[in-house]
Structures are given as C-alpha cells and as structure tokens.
Design a protein around this motif. Structure first.
Motif, short mmCIF file in Angstrom:
data_model
loop_
_atom_site.label_atom_id
_atom_site.label_comp_id
_atom_site.label_asym_id
_atom_site.label_seq_id
_atom_site.Cartn_x
_atom_site.Cartn_y
_atom_site.Cartn_z
N SER A 1 0.83 -1.20 0.00
CA SER A 1 0.00 0.00 0.00
C SER A 1 0.87 1.25 0.00
O SER A 1 0.52 2.26 -0.63
N ALA A 2 2.01 1.19 0.71
CA ALA A 2 2.94 2.32 0.71
C ALA A 2 3.54 2.54 -0.68
O ALA A 2 3.66 3.67 -1.15
N LEU A 3 3.88 1.44 -1.36
CA LEU A 3 4.42 1.55 -2.72
C LEU A 3 3.39 2.12 -3.69
O LEU A 3 3.76 2.81 -4.65
N CYS A 4 2.12 1.83 -3.43
CA CYS A 4 1.05 2.25 -4.35
C CYS A 4 0.31 3.49 -3.84
O CYS A 4 -0.86 3.69 -4.16
N CYS A 5 0.99 4.31 -3.05
CA CYS A 5 0.32 5.48 -2.49
C CYS A 5 -0.11 6.47 -3.56
O CYS A 5 -0.99 7.31 -3.32
N LEU A 6 0.49 6.39 -4.76
CA LEU A 6 0.11 7.27 -5.87
C LEU A 6 -1.09 6.75 -6.65
O LEU A 6 -1.64 7.48 -7.48
N CYS A 7 -1.48 5.51 -6.40
CA CYS A 7 -2.60 4.92 -7.13
C CYS A 7 -3.91 5.59 -6.70
O CYS A 7 -4.21 5.65 -5.50
N PRO A 8 -4.68 6.08 -7.66
CA PRO A 8 -5.96 6.72 -7.29
C PRO A 8 -7.02 5.67 -6.97
O PRO A 8 -7.22 4.71 -7.71
N PHE A 9 -7.65 5.81 -5.85
CA PHE A 9 -8.80 4.96 -5.51
C PHE A 9 -9.71 5.75 -4.60
O PHE A 9 -9.27 6.60 -3.82
N ALA A 10 -11.00 5.47 -4.73
CA ALA A 10 -11.99 6.21 -3.94
C ALA A 10 -12.59 5.29 -2.88
O ALA A 10 -12.75 4.09 -3.10
N GLY A 11 -12.89 5.86 -1.72
CA GLY A 11 -13.53 5.08 -0.67
C GLY A 11 -15.02 4.99 -0.87
O GLY A 11 -15.80 5.45 -0.04
N ALA A 12 -15.42 4.40 -2.01
CA ALA A 12 -16.83 4.31 -2.35
C ALA A 12 -17.19 2.87 -2.68
O ALA A 12 -16.34 2.06 -3.04
N ASP A 13 -18.49 2.55 -2.53
CA ASP A 13 -18.94 1.21 -2.89
C ASP A 13 -19.44 1.20 -4.33
O ASP A 13 -19.30 2.19 -5.06
N GLY A 14 -20.02 0.10 -4.75
CA GLY A 14 -20.48 -0.03 -6.12
C GLY A 14 -21.64 0.87 -6.48
O GLY A 14 -21.93 1.08 -7.66
N ASN A 15 -22.32 1.43 -5.49
CA ASN A 15 -23.45 2.33 -5.73
C ASN A 15 -23.05 3.80 -5.62
O ASN A 15 -23.91 4.67 -5.48
N ASN A 16 -21.75 4.08 -5.69
CA ASN A 16 -21.22 5.44 -5.63
C ASN A 16 -21.54 6.12 -4.29
O ASN A 16 -21.70 7.34 -4.23
N VAL A 17 -21.66 5.33 -3.24
CA VAL A 17 -21.84 5.87 -1.89
C VAL A 17 -20.45 6.02 -1.26
O VAL A 17 -19.72 5.03 -1.14
N PHE A 18 -20.10 7.22 -0.88
CA PHE A 18 -18.78 7.47 -0.29
C PHE A 18 -18.82 7.07 1.17
O PHE A 18 -19.46 7.72 2.00
N LEU A 19 -18.15 5.97 1.49
CA LEU A 19 -18.32 5.31 2.77
C LEU A 19 -17.83 6.15 3.95
O LEU A 19 -18.45 6.13 5.01
#
Length: 222
Positions: free
Chosen positions: A172-190
């Motif tokens: 996860s530290a190596l991939c800190c530049l990878c974009p990801f959102a804290g959302a589920d499949g219904n676009n709810v931001f958890l």
C-alpha cells in the motif's frame, strides 16, 4: 368485580381475551423476527488482518497525498452539549450497536474497536466483509470550560491493498500514488456516510446536541 369498578365496561368474553392473547403473541413474534433480521454475527477478522491492520492504520499511506486523499477521507468538528466523558460513552455505545446491527453502511462491515481510553480518544477499524479492505474511524474529544465539549471525528481509507493480502502495509505504501476512492459499487462514499451515521445515531438515541462547526469539503454526491 370489573363491572363494580366501571359500570359502563362489560366483562370481556373468552373469545375476545383469546384474540388479545393471540395478537400480543404475534406482536412479540414479529419483534423477535425483526431483531433477528437486523442482527449480524460477531465479526470474524482474519488472523492476517489482525496482524497487519495496526501497521497499515498507523502508516495510513492512503492519506499521504493531500490532493488524492480527498476522495477517501471525511472529517467533522463537533460542538457537543455534554462533557467529553458522556460523549465518549455515547460514541462507544454507537460503535457497539454497529458491531451487532446490519443497519446502514457500518452494518455491512466488520467493525472492530481498535483502541480507546474511554474518555477522550477512540479508534475503530472498519473492514469490508469479504477481502477486508481497512478504513479507520478516529475521534478525539476535549472538555470546555462551560461543562460541554468539542470533538473532531474522521474516517479514512488506510491503503490500496486489503489487509488479507500478505505484505499489505508495504505494498500500500508503494502504491500510495494509485488513485482509488472510498466508495462502494453504488457510488456511496463510505467515509462520509460513516461519520454521518455515527452523528445521527448519537443525536437520536442519546439525545445529545451536536453542532457541526466544520467539515471537509464534500467530495461525494451526498
């Protein structure tokens, strides 16, 4: 004897009494079914997650980049109508509720109380139900001179890899530049929803006044 106390009230027939008993029994049965339907089994956290979660939650590489982290982070500052100790008890009770309930966003997750001093600080791990991606909720409370308290609560995604993956904190530290959102499949931001669920339940169930004095800019559709 009933007629002697109330001359206008007729004694109930056996049929009426039987119907009332059946109605009460049916109501109790429905309540039991509803409770069972909204209660989940205690969270079974994998051994690998129990070892790696504290490391990833401390490193929190998902929070390293200020611009990118906005889509997987949410925080609020609170002004509470009670002292810090009372507010913390209400928070811990709310976390306990979501450990056992299926309600809302947190009800779908594996909730684990990581640490608390039961007065001013608490940290909660929120794992997704299958692969155990780790999100963290932290709250800090402090007493004010007027007998009330202030607090800061935040929820964030800890990293790109789930804690069931061997070496997750490192990768996860190596991939800190990878974009990801804290959302589920219904676009709810958890992360947004977690904080709001906690706040709303404390207000509703504990009758504690909470005034949101500051919040991160909304990055979700909510």
């Amino acid at each position: 004897r009933n007629c002697a106390r109330d001359p206008f009230r007729l004694p109930k027939s056996n049929a009426e009494s039987h119907n009332e008993a059946e109605t009460m029994a049916a109501s109790e049965k429905n309540d039991a079914v509803e409770t069972a339907a909204t209660t989940k089994e205690p969270a079974a956290i994998s051994c690998l997650s129990r070892v790696q979660a504290p490391m990833q939650a401390s490193l929190r590489p998902g929070m390293w980049l200020p611009g990118c982290r906005n889509i997987r982070y949410y925080s609020e500052n609170w002004a509470l109508g009670v002292n810090a100790e009372v507010a913390m008890k209400a928070f811990l009770k709310t976390v306990k509720y979501y450990e056992e309930s299926k309600d809302g966003v947190m009800g779908k997750e594996k909730i684990f109380m990581a640490s608390t001093d039961e007065k001013s600080f608490a940290k909660v791990y929120c794992f997704t139900p299958v692969v155990e991606y780790l999100d963290v909720v932290e709250i800090r409370l402090s007493d004010q001179k007027d007998g009330k308290s202030s607090g800061a609560i935040r929820s964030f995604s800890s990293g790109f890899y789930p804690t069931t993956c061997p070496g997750a904190p490192f990768f996860s530290a190596l991939c800190c530049l990878c974009p990801f959102a804290g959302a589920d499949g219904n676009n709810v931001f958890l992360n947004n929803e977690r904080v709001k669920e906690i706040r709303n339940r404390i207000i509703k169930k504990d009758a504690i006044l909470i005034d949101v004095t500051k919040a991160t800019e909304k990055c979700s559709c909510t």
